[in-house]
Motif scaffolding. Sequence first.
Motif, PDB file in Angstrom:
ATOM      1  N   ARG A 171      -4.675  -2.062   0.701  1.00 35.16           N
ATOM      2  CA  ARG A 171      -3.508  -2.641   0.031  1.00 35.16           C
ATOM      3  C   ARG A 171      -2.565  -1.514  -0.340  1.00 35.16           C
ATOM      4  O   ARG A 171      -2.992  -0.503  -0.905  1.00 35.16           O
ATOM      5  CB  ARG A 171      -3.935  -3.395  -1.245  1.00 35.16           C
ATOM      6  N   THR A 172      -1.295  -1.707  -0.028  1.00 33.81           N
ATOM      7  CA  THR A 172      -0.315  -0.669  -0.310  1.00 33.81           C
ATOM      8  C   THR A 172       1.073  -1.278  -0.464  1.00 33.81           C
ATOM      9  O   THR A 172       1.331  -2.385   0.022  1.00 33.81           O
ATOM     10  CB  THR A 172      -0.305   0.397   0.812  1.00 33.81           C
ATOM     11  N   ASP A 173       1.944  -0.536  -1.133  1.00 37.32           N
ATOM     12  CA  ASP A 173       3.354  -0.941  -1.226  1.00 37.32           C
ATOM     13  C   ASP A 173       4.190  -0.216  -0.183  1.00 37.32           C
ATOM     14  O   ASP A 173       5.406  -0.383  -0.122  1.00 37.32           O
ATOM     15  CB  ASP A 173       3.902  -0.633  -2.631  1.00 37.32           C
ATOM     16  N   GLY A 174       3.503   0.618   0.625  1.00 35.41           N
ATOM     17  CA  GLY A 174       4.236   1.434   1.593  1.00 35.41           C
ATOM     18  C   GLY A 174       3.913   1.084   3.033  1.00 35.41           C
ATOM     19  O   GLY A 174       3.507  -0.040   3.337  1.00 35.41           O
ATOM     20  N   VAL A 175       4.083   2.067   3.903  1.00 40.16           N
ATOM     21  CA  VAL A 175       3.816   1.875   5.331  1.00 40.16           C
ATOM     22  C   VAL A 175       2.766   2.890   5.784  1.00 40.16           C
ATOM     23  O   VAL A 175       2.665   3.982   5.231  1.00 40.16           O
ATOM     24  CB  VAL A 175       5.098   2.025   6.193  1.00 40.16           C
ATOM     25  N   ILE A 176       2.010   2.491   6.803  1.00 41.14           N
ATOM     26  CA  ILE A 176       0.993   3.374   7.384  1.00 41.14           C
ATOM     27  C   ILE A 176       1.586   4.025   8.630  1.00 41.14           C
ATOM     28  O   ILE A 176       2.057   3.330   9.535  1.00 41.14           O
ATOM     29  CB  ILE A 176      -0.286   2.600   7.760  1.00 41.14           C
TER      30      ILE A 176
END
Length: 376
Positions: free
Chosen positions: A124-129
């Motif tokens: 889970r993240t608020d960013g990009v991989i």
Amino acid sequence: MAKHINEELQTITMSELEYLKIHGRTTANRTPVTLFWTGSAVELNVQGAELWVEVESAYDHLEPWISVVVNGVPVSRQMLTSGRGWLCIFRGMNPDAVKNVRIIKDVQAMSADPGCLLQFHAVRTDGVILPAEEKPYRIEFIGDSITSGEGAIGAKTEEDWVPMWFSALHNYTYMTAEALNAEYRVISQSGWGVLSSWDNNPQGNIPAYYEQVCGLLNGERNEQLGALEPHDFSTWQPDVVVVNLGSNDDGAFQSPAWTDPVTGQVYKQCLNEDGTYHEADLAKFEQAVQQFLTKLRKNNPQAHIVWAYGMLGASLLPAVYRAVDGYSKQTGDRLVSILQLPDTTEETMGARTHPGELSHRRAAEVLTAYIRKILK
């Protein structure tokens, strides 16, 4: 493990991650990703302020541990309790900066505990991989408790055989790979050897399981997970294979005989009355070394194989030299060599009378310099 997370974060399963890098032998299954061996890891480049991972852990008596490395620096280490839940890796960080994250399995594949399990289900993240960097070299390390990092962390007084005293990071494998900017894998098991384990059990030999994903694991679940399946060597070819085996084979000469409970057959590597190695038994060890080199070459046709030995004494070094020399003469294989590693001293000893971090560092320095010449 936490249950309450910022609901604004995006959840991505491991199988949906385009840029997930997996270190260590595993199966093709990504739902979830299972880590088997020590030093195995999941790696991500995350551009965002926050990252969580959904981890599943299980064990009967030997629990998994993990270490978290962010931008090349170890930042946390912890035991995982049984169950499935979310772990926070970082939060509140600069959302524009890219963070390289490696979550590393800190303990070996536990052949003594069929219940031991470590899996990753989602992030889970608020960013990009973003894509992780490809390293220029690949190294495979094969060994015993030394290579598993047993005793590499913890006080010298520690004698309990528990996962807490294993470390994948305070370990010559990690140190060597970091110094050479190489991707690496580890195949190791405490107490095991080339011919037998320290107690003369012939089933405790690494070569017998080398061609499987993680064949030394027991139990129905490990079998279902694919641990016993043949490993596909074409998916990852090392530039260098480092074999650090022999300490437990030496131990077998000093230990009582082992009796197979099923067949009743007795196994024993014997010493002569004057304390020297029994010639016929020493020949069995040398033959096992040669057979393993043949198996390594078959599966890693281009790799330079280094037999690196000596961190807990080097009594069998003459036998290793004879075996490697014999193999080279028989096959014409010139990409095989021997390196004596610095012995562990009172000063560099760790927990459980095993090499400590200082000993691992000294070994890594010698090995790094040696491999650097090979790679050039």
